[in-house]
Design a protein around this motif. Structure first.
Motif, PDB file in Angstrom:
ATOM      1  N   CYS A 156       5.928  14.647   2.608  1.00 54.98           N
ATOM      2  CA  CYS A 156       5.118  14.564   3.849  1.00 54.98           C
ATOM      3  C   CYS A 156       4.240  13.199   3.692  1.00 54.98           C
ATOM      4  O   CYS A 156       4.308  12.554   4.651  1.00 54.98           O
ATOM      5  CB  CYS A 156       4.156  15.988   4.075  1.00 54.98           C
ATOM      6  N   LEU A 157       3.835  13.042   2.667  1.00 54.99           N
ATOM      7  CA  LEU A 157       2.838  12.019   2.642  1.00 54.99           C
ATOM      8  C   LEU A 157       3.491  10.659   2.379  1.00 54.99           C
ATOM      9  O   LEU A 157       2.969   9.474   2.956  1.00 54.99           O
ATOM     10  CB  LEU A 157       2.020  11.855   1.235  1.00 54.99           C
ATOM     11  N   ASP A 158       4.871  10.677   1.972  1.00 52.49           N
ATOM     12  CA  ASP A 158       5.600   9.560   1.924  1.00 52.49           C
ATOM     13  C   ASP A 158       5.777   9.009   3.370  1.00 52.49           C
ATOM     14  O   ASP A 158       6.140   7.562   3.456  1.00 52.49           O
ATOM     15  CB  ASP A 158       6.856   9.722   1.342  1.00 52.49           C
ATOM     16  N   LYS A 159       5.906   9.724   4.548  1.00 53.27           N
ATOM     17  CA  LYS A 159       5.949   9.222   5.881  1.00 53.27           C
ATOM     18  C   LYS A 159       4.966   8.576   6.162  1.00 53.27           C
ATOM     19  O   LYS A 159       5.077   7.752   7.418  1.00 53.27           O
ATOM     20  CB  LYS A 159       6.285  10.280   6.660  1.00 53.27           C
ATOM     21  N   TYR A 160       3.822   8.448   5.653  1.00 52.12           N
ATOM     22  CA  TYR A 160       2.575   7.679   5.947  1.00 52.12           C
ATOM     23  C   TYR A 160       2.123   6.669   4.911  1.00 52.12           C
ATOM     24  O   TYR A 160       1.288   6.158   5.044  1.00 52.12           O
ATOM     25  CB  TYR A 160       1.365   8.641   5.969  1.00 52.12           C
ATOM     26  N   PHE A 161       3.102   6.164   3.988  1.00 52.45           N
ATOM     27  CA  PHE A 161       2.745   5.511   2.879  1.00 52.45           C
ATOM     28  C   PHE A 161       3.745   4.166   3.047  1.00 52.45           C
ATOM     29  O   PHE A 161       4.983   4.356   2.546  1.00 52.45           O
ATOM     30  CB  PHE A 161       2.884   5.972   1.391  1.00 52.45           C
ATOM     31  N   PRO A 162       3.128   3.006   3.678  1.00 54.99           N
ATOM     32  CA  PRO A 162       4.047   1.762   3.596  1.00 54.99           C
ATOM     33  C   PRO A 162       4.609   1.299   2.381  1.00 54.99           C
ATOM     34  O   PRO A 162       3.988   1.313   1.375  1.00 54.99           O
ATOM     35  CB  PRO A 162       3.176   0.843   4.228  1.00 54.99           C
ATOM     36  N   GLY A 163       5.937   0.932   2.365  1.00 55.88           N
ATOM     37  CA  GLY A 163       6.606   0.374   1.383  1.00 55.88           C
ATOM     38  C   GLY A 163       7.575   1.685   0.600  1.00 55.88           C
ATOM     39  O   GLY A 163       8.550   1.423  -0.115  1.00 55.88           O
ATOM     40  N   ASN A 164       7.050   3.091   1.042  1.00 54.78           N
ATOM     41  CA  ASN A 164       8.186   3.883   0.647  1.00 54.78           C
ATOM     42  C   ASN A 164       9.238   3.838   1.669  1.00 54.78           C
ATOM     43  O   ASN A 164       9.134   3.820   2.865  1.00 54.78           O
ATOM     44  CB  ASN A 164       7.529   5.424   0.792  1.00 54.78           C
ATOM     45  N   GLU A 165      10.601   4.310   1.113  1.00 55.31           N
ATOM     46  CA  GLU A 165      11.714   4.288   2.098  1.00 55.31           C
ATOM     47  C   GLU A 165      11.601   5.411   3.220  1.00 55.31           C
ATOM     48  O   GLU A 165      12.295   5.130   3.994  1.00 55.31           O
ATOM     49  CB  GLU A 165      12.909   4.371   1.155  1.00 55.31           C
TER      50      GLU A 165
END
Length: 345
Positions: free
Chosen positions: A308-317
C-alpha cells in the motif's frame, strides 16, 4: 596490477574518507517530489560500493552522487571521488575535521559505531531488499538465512559459494554481495560448471542471459534458527560447514487480499546442502509449529502494508502519480506504525 585510484568501485573495507561529516551519499530523481535523506560515506565505505554506483536508473529516474561538504562540490563517479579526496586542497580542508574526530575516538571509542535503524526489524529481509532492485540476480540457492530465535532482530545471511569466501551480513550487505562480479563469477564456476569466463564483460554478459527469477528462486534459500550460528554471523565469524541442518521453509497457501505471498507461496524449499528431494518425498507435508504460523502472519501483514505504501513513495515502480507523496522517513515510520497496529488487532 591496476592503479587503485582508477578502480570504478570501492572494495569492502577500503577507506576513502577518514572521518564522518566529509562526504555524503545523496540521491536525485527526475521526479521533483522524490526525497531521500543522505547518508555519510564514512559509515558505508566498509561495505563497499559497486561499479555502477552513481549511474542513473533508467526505470526509476533515480541517481546517486557524492557531495563533499568541506569543498562544497558534487561528484558523480567513484573514480572522480577518489581523485578529489587525494587532492591537496581537499586534504587541507579536512585536516581539522579528521584530527577532531580522532581526538573524539580517544575519549569515546563507541562514537565510531553507527546505530543500525533496521537492527531490531525482523521484516528487514533479503527479499524485500532485492525486490526493490532493478538488477540481474544469480546464486540465490547458495544463500542461507539465519533467523534470531528470539524473533526481535533482523535476519542475517551467508553465501556458501566456495569462491565467495564466507561472505556474510544483513540483507543490505548480502544484496550488495550478490551483485558483485566476484559472486557472479563464483556462481558461474560452481553452479554452471563453466570456468572459462574470466573477464568482467564476459561474466556480466553471461548473467544477462542466464539470470534468475527472484520470486521463483527465493524459495531455494534455506533457514537456520540456531542462536549460536546467528551470533557467529553477527561477528562475521561463521564458516561454511560440511553439513548444516537447515530449517526448511513450509509451503504457504494463504493469500492476503487475493495477492498471494510472492516467492513463498506454494513453494517447497530445498535444503541448503542436500540434493533435490526424490519424487516420492516431494509432496510430504511437514507439521507447522505455532512459532512458524506467527512468523508467517507477521510477514503477511508487513507485505500488505508495504504494498500500500509503495503507491505513495516516489521512485518506487508502484508509485501512483497524483497520490500524496511521502518521504523515505515517513515511509519507514508509517510502515512500523501500521504493522504494529494490525498485529495488535
Amino acid at each position: 596490477m591496476a592503479n587503485a585510484s582508477a578502480l570504478p568501485w570501492i572494495k569492502e573495507g577500503e577507506e576513502i574518507v577518514a572521518a564522518p561529516g566529509i562526504v555524503d551519499i545523496c540521491w536525485m530523481s527526475d521526479d521533483p517530489l522524490y526525497a531521500r535523506p543522505s547518508t555519510d560515506l564514512y559509515f558505508e565505505q566498509d561495505r563497499g560500493l559497486e561499479s555502477d554506483y552513481c549511474k542513473k536508473d533508467k526505470k526509476t529516474g533515480i541517481q546517486s552522487y557524492f557531495r563533499c561538504q568541506p569543498c562544497e562540490c558534487d561528484m558523480k563517479s567513484i573514480i572522480t571521488l577518489r581523485h578529489h579526496c587525494s587532492g591537496l586542497q581537499h586534504i587541507n580542508k579536512t585536516f581539522k575535521i579528521i584530527a577532531a574526530y580522532k581526538e573524539k575516538l580517544k575519549k569515546d571509542p563507541q562514537s565510531k559505531l553507527k546505530k543500525d535503524p533496521e537492527e531490531n526489524n525482523p521484516e528487514y529481509d533479503l527479499y524485500s531488499v532485492l525486490d526493490k532492485q532493478n538488477k540481474k540476480i544469480v546464486g540465490l540457492r547458495y544463500i542461507t538465512e539465519f533467523i534470531n530465535p528470539n524473533g526481535n532482530k533482523k535476519p542475517l545471511y551467508h553465501c556458501r559459494l566456495p569462491l565467495c569466501q564466507n561472505a556474510q551480513g544483513d540483507a543490505g550487505h548480502m544484496s550488495r554481495h550478490i551483485f558483485t562480479v566476484s559472486h557472479r563469477a563464483a556462481w558461474i564456476q560452481e553452479d554452471q560448471k563453466n570456468d572459462s569466463l574470466v573477464k568482467h564483460e564476459q561474466v556480466v554478459s553471461y548473467v544477462e542471459e542466464h539470470f534468475e527469477n527472484l520470486k521463483e528462486e527465493y524459495g531455494q534459500i534455506s533457514q537456520d534458527e540456531s542462536l549460536e550460528n546467528y551470533s557467529k554471523i553477527e561477528l562475521k565469524e561463521f564458516r561454511r560447514a560440511d553439513k548444516l541442518p537447515p530449517i526448511k521453509r513450509k509451503a504457504e497457501e494463504e493469500t492476503v487480499g487475493g495477492g498471494g505471498l510472492g516467492p513463498l507461496a506454494n513453494k517447497r524449499m530445498k535444503s541448503d546442502f542436500d540434493d533435490i528431494a526424490a519424487p516420492d518425498q516431494a509432496d510430504v507435508k511437514q507439521p507447522v509449529s505455532e512459532k512458524e504460523v506467527e512468523r508467517k502472519f507477521k510477514w503477511q501483514i508487513a507485505h500488505c502494508v508495504r504494498s500500500c505504501l509503495d503507491k505513495y513513495f516516489p521512485g518506487n515502480e508502484k508509485y501512483v502519480q497524483g497520490n500524496n507523496a511521502i518521504s523515505r522517513n515517513e515511509y519507514s515510520s508509517l510502515a512500523k506504525q501500521y504493522i504494529n497496529q494490525f498485529k495488535n488487532e
